[in-house]
Design an enzyme around this catalytic site. Structure first.
Site, PDB file in Angstrom:
ATOM      1  N   TYR A 144      57.589  23.517  53.489  1.00 51.97           N
ATOM      2  CA  TYR A 144      56.625  22.469  53.123  1.00 51.97           C
ATOM      3  C   TYR A 144      56.422  21.567  54.328  1.00 51.97           C
ATOM      4  CZ  TYR A 144      54.690  18.363  50.667  1.00 51.97           C
ATOM      5  OH  TYR A 144      53.899  17.321  50.263  1.00 51.97           O
ATOM      6  N   ASP A 239      59.009  21.555  62.574  1.00 56.14           N
ATOM      7  CA  ASP A 239      58.788  20.423  61.674  1.00 56.14           C
ATOM      8  C   ASP A 239      60.167  19.832  61.346  1.00 56.14           C
ATOM      9  OD1 ASP A 239      57.202  19.956  58.398  1.00 56.14           O
ATOM     10  OD2 ASP A 239      58.342  18.628  59.719  1.00 56.14           O
ATOM     11  N   LYS A 267      60.452  10.265  58.028  1.00 55.20           N
ATOM     12  CA  LYS A 267      61.651   9.858  57.285  1.00 55.20           C
ATOM     13  C   LYS A 267      62.579   8.942  58.089  1.00 55.20           C
ATOM     14  CE  LYS A 267      61.280  14.046  54.504  1.00 55.20           C
ATOM     15  NZ  LYS A 267      61.073  13.655  53.099  1.00 55.20           N
TER      16      LYS A 267
HETATM   17  P1  KE4 Z   1      55.468  12.992  53.981  1.00 61.23           P
HETATM   18  O1  KE4 Z   1      53.960  13.123  54.116  1.00 61.23           O
HETATM   19  O2  KE4 Z   1      55.925  13.139  52.541  1.00 61.23           O
HETATM   20  O3  KE4 Z   1      56.014  11.746  54.653  1.00 61.23           O
HETATM   21  O4  KE4 Z   1      56.134  14.208  54.784  1.00 61.23           O
HETATM   22  C1  KE4 Z   1      55.750  15.506  54.473  1.00 61.23           C
HETATM   23  C2  KE4 Z   1      56.844  16.460  54.918  1.00 61.23           C
HETATM   24  C3  KE4 Z   1      56.650  17.199  56.063  1.00 61.23           C
HETATM   25  N1  KE4 Z   1      57.598  18.057  56.514  1.00 61.23           N
HETATM   26  C4  KE4 Z   1      58.766  18.207  55.849  1.00 61.23           C
HETATM   27  C5  KE4 Z   1      59.793  19.168  56.369  1.00 61.23           C
HETATM   28  C6  KE4 Z   1      59.013  17.464  54.668  1.00 61.23           C
HETATM   29  O5  KE4 Z   1      60.189  17.641  54.001  1.00 61.23           O
HETATM   30  C7  KE4 Z   1      58.042  16.581  54.184  1.00 61.23           C
HETATM   31  C8  KE4 Z   1      58.223  15.785  52.901  1.00 61.23           C
HETATM   32  N2  KE4 Z   1      59.410  16.049  52.163  1.00 61.23           N
HETATM   33  C9  KE4 Z   1      59.357  15.853  50.739  1.00 61.23           C
HETATM   34  C10 KE4 Z   1      60.716  16.281  50.177  1.00 61.23           C
HETATM   35  N3  KE4 Z   1      60.680  17.626  49.749  1.00 61.23           N
HETATM   36  C11 KE4 Z   1      58.999  14.453  50.369  1.00 61.23           C
HETATM   37  C12 KE4 Z   1      59.218  14.109  48.918  1.00 61.23           C
HETATM   38  C13 KE4 Z   1      57.917  13.982  48.180  1.00 61.23           C
HETATM   39  O6  KE4 Z   1      56.989  14.792  48.412  1.00 61.23           O
HETATM   40  O7  KE4 Z   1      57.849  13.060  47.334  1.00 61.23           O
END
Ligand code: KE4
Length: 432
Positions: A144, A239, A267
């Site tokens: 993801y 990523d 994060k």
């Molecule tokens: P954000 O747009 O959520 O800040 O980041 C996206 C993203 C990109 N790359 C990786 C490896 C990530 O894990 C994420 C976001 N992680 C999720 C957890 N599985 C955020 C939690 C959510 O979607 O509420």
């Protein structure tokens, strides 16, 4: 456990917010029940609206690596807000955090701050496409990279939880430029490269996957991708939104000794505030506007309050290498405790753990990719999740997520988690 206030808040939330939440995984849909609404947190604990206390193993999906409400971060953020919240103009802190990121992650020669991991990955593939003049990207099933259109193809995390790895609203044109390979399967990458030679701009992956649950790269996999990308002129993008500054001071790339061309971050670099970043080789990053022709912008990019939080967090991690020794020890302690319980129960469920990331999969198969992750028993996980919640342990509400440990977790906390884990597995199996 009384969660009536959370339940009534959720009832009301659903009138105004799609699904009652501002991010899908929070809705507890894959584990059932009504989500708890968090009122506050400190150190290793979160407190819900009904006053229940939980030991926290999500840590906001990664950012709170030092635990909640860390006094240094709190202080520097409260100092920063005295100077107003946002200027839309360059500030000193942006230079300082860029310099620090470059020093902590040497593959990054230049870096651009954005407001989320999604913005970081969207921008990274755009500049890779601009730099190479090619259209297609390779991603891996179960990885993801945020909710950018190009990535909602066989996506992990919440998208997978809903069984809609290919989201409506993503056009065929966009989907056509995203090729999906199988994680840990170099042959699947090679066949995509062979049938799209000269058309692939970038290959993007989570070097350690968190979003199908925690899945580690097989021996030689990352290096194999590096070799393919070198041979084919493909931009290799790690990523590290989850793994950056978590798996080591220099992230997964330092831990595994493989250097990407671009890295995306999020994060931890925001210390809990909305921050993302992308960066890498200067010859690629120099294509980014206003220096180069690849456009990318953001009103709140480099926001001074968020930079104060992120800068404090990164400075602390940079100056306290003992943090990583503690996180390694905590991760091993939890893994060994869980394994001992599983042996006692005569179960060989799979635990994937590296440093302060882990997932307990309710399957006896090794979990190395999306198909094997999907052999997990989701019904069993849901019962386990609620049994842990009833015992005051706050896990991510999905089998397909990694948990994240913080330095606020003491041995006593970990022992409580291990004890609750054994009881909760028994409850899930109807043995208690
Ligand atoms: P954000 O747009 O959520 O800040 O980041 C996206 C993203 C990109 N790359 C990786 C490896 C990530 O894990 C994420 C976001 N992680 C999720 C957890 N599985 C955020 C939690 C959510 O979607 O509420």
């Amino acid at each position: 456990m009384n969660i009536s206030t959370s339940q009534s808040l959720f009832q009301k939330a659903q009138q105004y917010i799609p699904g009652g939440v501002n991010s899908p995984v929070r809705a507890f849909r894959s584990v059932g029940g009504s989500p708890i609404f968090i009122k506050s947190a400190k150190g290793a604990h979160v407190y819900d609206e009904d006053g229940n206390e939980y030991i926290e193993l999500i840590n906001s999906w990664g950012p709170m690596i030092l635990g909640h409400a860390h006094e240094l971060i709190q202080k520097n953020v409260s100092d920063a807000i005295q100077n107003s919240f946002s200027f839309g103009a360059p500030t000193r802190k942006e230079v300082e955090i860029a310099e620090l990121i470059v020093s902590m992650m040497p593959s990054i020669e230049k870096v651009r701050m954005v407001n989320s991991g999604t913005e970081a990955t969207m921008s990274a593939i755009r500049v890779a496409r601009g730099f190479t003049g090619r259209d297609k990207i390779i991603k891996f099933e179960g990885c993801y990279h945020g909710h950018g259109d190009s990535f909602l193809i066989a996506a992990g995390s919440g998208a997978m939880t809903f069984g809609t790895p290919d989201s409506p609203g993503v056009t065929k044109g966009v989907a056509n430029d995203t090729l999906t390979a199988t994680f840990n399967d170099l042959a699947s990458v090679k066949s995509l490269v062979d049938s799209n030679r000269g058309n692939i701009a970038a290959l993007i992956l989570e070097p350690v996957v968190g979003n199908m649950g925690c899945v580690l790269p097989a021996e030689g996999f990352l290096q194999g991708l590096r070799t393919i990308c070198d041979q084919e002129g493909i931009v290799l993008i790690f990523d590290e939104v989850m793994t950056g500054f978590r798996l080591s001071r220099g992230g997964a790339q330092e831990r595994f000794g493989v250097t990407p061309d671009l890295t995306t971050l999020g994060k931890i670099i925001g210390g809990g505030m909305p921050v993302g970043a992308y960066g890498g080789r200067a010859e690629i990053m120099n294509w980014v506007s206003p220096l180069g022709p690849v456009y990318q912008a953001g009103t709140l990019s480099g926001n001074p309050v968020a930079m104060a939080a992120g800068m404090t967090m990164l400075t602390y991690l940079n100056e306290h290498p003992e943090v990583y020794l503690q996180l390694e020890a905590s991760g091993s302690k939890l893994r060994n405790g869980f394994s001992a319980s599983l042996n006692k129960l005569g179960l060989n469920y799979t635990i994937n753990q590296i440093g302060s990331m882990y997932t307990l999969f309710f399957t006896d198969q090794p979990v190395t990719d999306l198909p094997s992750a999907k052999t997990s028993d989701l019904g069993l996980f849901g019962k386990y999740f609620h049994a842990m919640l009833d015992r005051g342990i706050y896990l991510g509400p999905s089998q397909f997520e990694s948990m994240f440990l913080s330095t606020a977790l003491t041995d006593q906390h970990l022992e409580k988690v291990i004890e609750a884990n054994e009881e909760s597995i028994k409850v899930a199996l109807g043995l208690a």
